[in-house]
Structures are given as C-alpha cells and as structure tokens.
Design a protein around this motif. Structure first.
Motif, short mmCIF file in Angstrom:
data_model
loop_
_atom_site.label_atom_id
_atom_site.label_comp_id
_atom_site.label_asym_id
_atom_site.label_seq_id
_atom_site.Cartn_x
_atom_site.Cartn_y
_atom_site.Cartn_z
N ILE A 159 0.84 -1.20 0.00
CA ILE A 159 0.00 0.00 0.00
C ILE A 159 0.87 1.25 0.00
CG2 ILE A 159 -1.68 1.32 1.34
CD1 ILE A 159 -2.81 -1.40 2.28
N ALA A 160 1.91 1.25 0.84
CA ALA A 160 2.81 2.41 0.90
C ALA A 160 3.53 2.61 -0.42
CB ALA A 160 3.81 2.22 2.05
N LEU A 161 4.04 1.52 -1.01
CA LEU A 161 4.73 1.64 -2.30
C LEU A 161 3.78 2.07 -3.41
CD1 LEU A 161 7.20 -1.37 -2.28
CD2 LEU A 161 7.76 1.06 -2.23
N ALA A 162 2.54 1.61 -3.37
CA ALA A 162 1.55 2.01 -4.37
C ALA A 162 1.27 3.51 -4.29
CB ALA A 162 0.26 1.21 -4.21
N ILE A 163 1.15 4.03 -3.07
CA ILE A 163 0.93 5.46 -2.89
C ILE A 163 2.13 6.25 -3.39
CG2 ILE A 163 0.65 7.28 -1.15
CD1 ILE A 163 -1.07 5.23 0.43
N VAL A 164 3.33 5.79 -3.03
CA VAL A 164 4.55 6.48 -3.50
C VAL A 164 4.65 6.42 -5.02
CG1 VAL A 164 7.08 6.35 -3.49
CG2 VAL A 164 5.82 6.17 -1.35
N ALA A 165 4.35 5.26 -5.61
CA ALA A 165 4.39 5.12 -7.07
C ALA A 165 3.41 6.07 -7.72
CB ALA A 165 4.09 3.68 -7.48
N TYR A 166 2.20 6.20 -7.18
CA TYR A 166 1.20 7.11 -7.74
C TYR A 166 1.70 8.55 -7.70
CZ TYR A 166 -3.14 9.50 -8.71
OH TYR A 166 -4.09 10.31 -9.27
N VAL A 167 2.21 8.97 -6.54
CA VAL A 167 2.65 10.35 -6.37
C VAL A 167 3.85 10.65 -7.29
CG1 VAL A 167 3.67 11.97 -4.73
CG2 VAL A 167 1.73 10.56 -4.04
N VAL A 168 4.81 9.74 -7.34
CA VAL A 168 6.00 9.96 -8.17
C VAL A 168 5.62 10.01 -9.65
CG1 VAL A 168 8.18 8.92 -8.94
CG2 VAL A 168 7.64 9.04 -6.50
N LEU A 169 4.83 9.04 -10.10
CA LEU A 169 4.42 9.05 -11.51
C LEU A 169 3.59 10.29 -11.83
CD1 LEU A 169 4.30 7.67 -14.26
CD2 LEU A 169 2.18 6.59 -13.51
N SER A 170 2.69 10.65 -10.95
CA SER A 170 1.87 11.84 -11.16
C SER A 170 2.74 13.08 -11.28
CB SER A 170 0.89 11.99 -10.00
OG SER A 170 0.18 13.19 -10.10
N PHE A 171 3.73 13.22 -10.41
CA PHE A 171 4.62 14.39 -10.45
C PHE A 171 5.42 14.41 -11.76
CE2 PHE A 171 8.59 16.60 -9.68
CZ PHE A 171 8.14 17.82 -9.20
N ILE A 172 6.04 13.28 -12.10
CA ILE A 172 6.85 13.22 -13.33
C ILE A 172 5.99 13.50 -14.55
CG2 ILE A 172 8.16 11.65 -14.83
CD1 ILE A 172 9.23 10.34 -12.24
N HIS A 173 4.82 12.89 -14.60
CA HIS A 173 3.94 13.04 -15.75
C HIS A 173 3.41 14.46 -15.86
CE1 HIS A 173 0.03 11.86 -17.94
NE2 HIS A 173 1.00 11.83 -18.82
N THR A 174 3.02 15.06 -14.73
CA THR A 174 2.42 16.38 -14.73
C THR A 174 3.45 17.50 -14.87
OG1 THR A 174 0.67 15.51 -13.33
CG2 THR A 174 0.85 17.88 -13.46
N VAL A 175 4.64 17.30 -14.37
CA VAL A 175 5.64 18.37 -14.43
C VAL A 175 6.66 18.12 -15.53
CG1 VAL A 175 7.44 19.57 -13.15
CG2 VAL A 175 5.32 18.94 -12.00
N ALA A 176 7.41 17.03 -15.46
CA ALA A 176 8.51 16.81 -16.41
C ALA A 176 8.01 16.56 -17.84
CB ALA A 176 9.39 15.66 -15.93
N VAL A 177 7.08 15.64 -17.98
CA VAL A 177 6.58 15.32 -19.33
C VAL A 177 5.86 16.54 -19.92
CG1 VAL A 177 4.96 13.87 -20.61
CG2 VAL A 177 6.45 12.85 -18.90
N GLN A 178 5.06 17.21 -19.09
CA GLN A 178 4.33 18.37 -19.59
C GLN A 178 5.26 19.53 -19.92
OE1 GLN A 178 -0.11 19.40 -18.69
NE2 GLN A 178 1.13 19.92 -16.94
N ARG A 179 6.38 19.63 -19.23
CA ARG A 179 7.35 20.69 -19.55
C ARG A 179 7.99 20.44 -20.91
NH1 ARG A 179 9.03 25.12 -20.74
NH2 ARG A 179 11.03 25.86 -20.05
N ILE A 180 8.27 19.18 -21.23
CA ILE A 180 8.93 18.84 -22.49
C ILE A 180 7.94 18.84 -23.65
CG2 ILE A 180 10.16 17.00 -23.72
CD1 ILE A 180 11.27 16.19 -20.89
N THR A 181 6.76 18.23 -23.45
CA THR A 181 5.81 18.05 -24.56
C THR A 181 4.64 19.03 -24.52
OG1 THR A 181 4.48 16.44 -23.34
CG2 THR A 181 6.33 15.59 -24.63
N HIS A 182 4.49 19.78 -23.43
CA HIS A 182 3.40 20.75 -23.23
C HIS A 182 2.05 20.06 -23.06
CE1 HIS A 182 6.61 23.29 -24.49
NE2 HIS A 182 6.56 22.81 -25.72
N THR A 183 2.05 18.76 -22.83
CA THR A 183 0.81 18.01 -22.68
C THR A 183 1.06 16.77 -21.84
OG1 THR A 183 -1.06 17.12 -23.94
CG2 THR A 183 1.13 16.64 -24.79
N THR A 184 -0.01 16.18 -21.36
CA THR A 184 0.05 14.89 -20.68
C THR A 184 -0.59 13.85 -21.60
OG1 THR A 184 -2.09 15.25 -19.61
CG2 THR A 184 -0.13 15.95 -18.38
#
Length: 167
Positions: free
Chosen positions: A69-94
């Motif tokens: 459960i703890a790893l699933a929560i961490v995985a969700y938060v990390v993926l959400s951050f990378i997808h919303t910030v890093a990917v969106q910064r490079i591609t301007h979209t999710t």
C-alpha cells in the motif's frame, strides 16, 4: 415593479450587453483560441488519473501488505509528479491531454509554462484537492488563469501566423 419584472430586465440587460474582452489567454471568449474544448478538458484528467492509478495498482498486486500500500501510494505520487511536471514541460501536454489534442499554456502571455510554474501548480492542486475532499464537496469549477488548457491546433495556428499573434 415586481420580482419577475426585475428578473426579466436583468436577463435582457445581460443578453443585450456587449461581450467582454478575454481576461487571459485561452479564456472561454478568447478569439485566439476558438476551438471548443470543454468536454476534452473534462475527460483528459480522467485518463491521466487512470494511468497513474494503473501503475499504483500494479505495484499493489506485486507487493502485498502494508508495504504494498505504501509503495503504491509512492508510485502514484512519483508518476503523477513526473507526468504532470517533467513530461508536460517537455511536450506541453500529458497523455490524457494528448489523446484529446490539448496543450497547456500560461494564461498571462500564451507561452508554454515554465518548470517552476508547473511545480507550483502541481502542489497547489494537490493541496486544493486535499482541502476539497476534507471539506466534503466539489470545487467551484472556476478556470485557472495561470495554466490554461487549449486545443493544440489553436496554438499551432497562432504560432504559424494563421491566427492572432500571442500578446
């Protein structure tokens, strides 16, 4: 003058008034971004959340117990951050926005958002979501004039000179 008469007069005054100028790039009445996008903006985050939750569910299946459960929560938060910030910064979209042909721009000048602004709004939205859930009702639905979701084809038309130039 009765209540109904006053109400009808207000409605007529509203309908006859001149349309207001857009308050920011991508505002609903902004002629630079004419393509309809309301339903696309509604469904795009659902796809993003589902993709983040899919990875979290995979982690939960692979690792059992409280650690899973703890790893699933961490995985969700990390993926959400990378997808919303890093990917969106490079591609301007999710992923969800890309499926519906949407991109994110800055409301103040129509340019692509900076990394700092994406990080700030990621954490601001996390806080707003947490407070909204704690309060027990949905948000106001007001658009965010700092980061605005618009159709990619409108941005491409503006940048290629087929539309109004960004201010």
């Amino acid at each position: 003058m009765g209540i109904v008469s006053r109400g009808l007069r207000r409605v007529n005054d509203y309908l006859e008034s001149a349309p207001r100028e857009p308050r920011y790039h991508g505002d609903k009445n902004d002629p630079r971004y004419p393509s309809p996008r309301e339903w696309r903006v509604f469904f795009a985050p659902i796809i993003d959340i589902a993709s983040h939750a899919g990875l979290a569910a995979t982690v939960l299946v692979k690792v059992s117990g409280l650690a899973g459960i703890a790893l699933a929560i961490v995985a969700y938060v990390v993926l959400s951050f990378i997808h919303t910030v890093a990917v969106q910064r490079i591609t301007h979209t999710t992923l969800g926005k890309a499926i519906f042909g949407l991109v994110v721009i800055r409301g103040d000048d129509g340019n692509w958002p900076t990394t700092g602004r994406l990080i700030f709004w990621y954490f601001a939205r996390v806080l707003i979501t947490a407070l909204t859930l704690a309060d027990g009702f949905g948000g106001s639905g007001d658009p965010d004039p700092h980061l605005v979701t618009v159709r990619r084809r409108d941005v491409n038309a503006l940048r290629s000179g087929h539309g109004l130039a960004p201010a």
